[in-house]
Motif scaffolding. Structure first.
Motif, PDB file in Angstrom:
ATOM      1  N   LEU A  82      -4.400   5.037  17.165  1.00 29.19           N
ATOM      2  CA  LEU A  82      -3.587   4.761  18.226  1.00 29.19           C
ATOM      3  C   LEU A  82      -2.475   3.783  18.162  1.00 29.19           C
ATOM      4  CD1 LEU A  82      -3.414   5.890  21.171  1.00 29.19           C
ATOM      5  CD2 LEU A  82      -5.107   4.204  21.847  1.00 29.19           C
ATOM      6  N   ASP A  83      -2.971   2.859  17.382  1.00 34.49           N
ATOM      7  CA  ASP A  83      -1.848   1.814  16.978  1.00 34.49           C
ATOM      8  C   ASP A  83      -0.815   2.284  16.286  1.00 34.49           C
ATOM      9  OD1 ASP A  83      -3.297   0.002  18.187  1.00 34.49           O
ATOM     10  OD2 ASP A  83      -4.234  -1.152  16.424  1.00 34.49           O
ATOM     11  N   LEU A 113      -7.087   8.816  26.125  1.00 35.42           N
ATOM     12  CA  LEU A 113      -6.749   7.782  24.935  1.00 35.42           C
ATOM     13  C   LEU A 113      -8.079   7.038  24.565  1.00 35.42           C
ATOM     14  CD1 LEU A 113      -3.296   6.412  26.285  1.00 35.42           C
ATOM     15  CD2 LEU A 113      -3.850   7.941  24.301  1.00 35.42           C
ATOM     16  N   ASP A 131       2.955   8.457  28.420  1.00 31.06           N
ATOM     17  CA  ASP A 131       2.195   9.089  29.362  1.00 31.06           C
ATOM     18  C   ASP A 131       2.890   9.885  30.306  1.00 31.06           C
ATOM     19  OD1 ASP A 131      -0.138   9.198  30.818  1.00 31.06           O
ATOM     20  OD2 ASP A 131       0.225   7.387  32.234  1.00 31.06           O
ATOM     21  N   MET A 158       0.548   5.351  16.949  1.00 32.12           N
ATOM     22  CA  MET A 158       1.520   6.303  17.597  1.00 32.12           C
ATOM     23  C   MET A 158       2.112   5.367  18.688  1.00 32.12           C
ATOM     24  SD  MET A 158      -1.857   9.024  18.495  1.00 32.12           S
ATOM     25  CE  MET A 158      -2.560  10.083  17.199  1.00 32.12           C
ATOM     26  N   GLU A 159       3.195   6.206  19.125  1.00 33.90           N
ATOM     27  CA  GLU A 159       3.833   5.920  20.311  1.00 33.90           C
ATOM     28  C   GLU A 159       3.382   6.846  21.400  1.00 33.90           C
ATOM     29  OE1 GLU A 159       6.625   3.533  22.404  1.00 33.90           O
ATOM     30  OE2 GLU A 159       6.423   3.472  20.129  1.00 33.90           O
ATOM     31  N   VAL A 160       2.907   5.839  22.457  1.00 32.60           N
ATOM     32  CA  VAL A 160       2.219   6.740  23.577  1.00 32.60           C
ATOM     33  C   VAL A 160       3.187   7.062  24.855  1.00 32.60           C
ATOM     34  CG1 VAL A 160       0.529   6.832  25.331  1.00 32.60           C
ATOM     35  CG2 VAL A 160       0.053   5.906  23.112  1.00 32.60           C
ATOM     36  N   ASP A 182      -7.552  13.994  20.784  1.00 27.68           N
ATOM     37  CA  ASP A 182      -8.631  13.130  21.367  1.00 27.68           C
ATOM     38  C   ASP A 182      -9.928  13.880  21.020  1.00 27.68           C
ATOM     39  OD1 ASP A 182      -7.524  14.757  23.053  1.00 27.68           O
ATOM     40  OD2 ASP A 182      -8.729  13.907  24.546  1.00 27.68           O
ATOM     41  N   CYS A 212       1.548  14.534  19.149  1.00 28.07           N
ATOM     42  CA  CYS A 212       0.245  14.715  19.567  1.00 28.07           C
ATOM     43  C   CYS A 212      -0.041  14.882  20.926  1.00 28.07           C
ATOM     44  CB  CYS A 212      -0.701  13.891  18.779  1.00 28.07           C
ATOM     45  SG  CYS A 212      -0.300  13.470  17.017  1.00 28.07           S
ATOM     46  N   THR A 213      -0.933  15.658  21.330  1.00 31.02           N
ATOM     47  CA  THR A 213      -1.342  15.547  22.801  1.00 31.02           C
ATOM     48  C   THR A 213      -2.748  15.043  22.975  1.00 31.02           C
ATOM     49  OG1 THR A 213      -2.353  17.976  22.690  1.00 31.02           O
ATOM     50  CG2 THR A 213       0.134  17.633  23.086  1.00 31.02           C
ATOM     51  N   CYS A 214      -3.046  14.564  24.040  1.00 33.00           N
ATOM     52  CA  CYS A 214      -4.716  14.364  24.171  1.00 33.00           C
ATOM     53  C   CYS A 214      -4.722  14.377  25.603  1.00 33.00           C
ATOM     54  CB  CYS A 214      -5.028  13.016  23.575  1.00 33.00           C
ATOM     55  SG  CYS A 214      -4.341  11.439  24.581  1.00 33.00           S
TER      56      CYS A 214
END
Length: 96
Positions: free
Chosen positions: A74-75, A66, A81, A77-79, A17, A61-63
């Motif tokens: 972002l689309d 978001l 949380d 990536m698999e997020v 990010d 990836c870390t952030c």
């Protein structure tokens, strides 16, 4: 990779990010290319001047926020949380 004879590394991109964009360079665009299965098998490393197949690479990836990541990136990536520490956990960590 050449010495271990495998091509399935894990690459950690910490705090994605924090990528910044300017008139000369858009790192999010470069990341889109890396994560695009239509393009990443023909990636060319310009530093080593050699092609490299990134289709078997696992990018983690870390952030922290978001909301600052470009939506197209972002689309792709698999997020997942993960919650942070509670106040009690922070006090315990700080005192032990």
């Amino acid at each position: 990779l050449a010495s271990v004879k495998v091509n399935n590394p894990v690459i950690l991109l910490d705090e994605i990010d924090k990528l910044t964009r300017n008139a000369m360079f858009n790192p999010s665009g470069a990341m889109l290319e890396l994560l695009d299965p239509e393009q990443n098998n023909t990636f060319k490393d310009h530093y080593l001047n050699t092609p490299f197949d990134l289709s078997r690479v696992l990018f983690l990836c870390t952030c922290n926020d978001l909301n600052t990541i470009d939506r197209p990136l972002l689309d792709r990536m698999e997020v997942i949380d993960l919650s942070g520490y509670t106040v009690e956990e922070k006090v315990y960590i700080a005192t032990t």
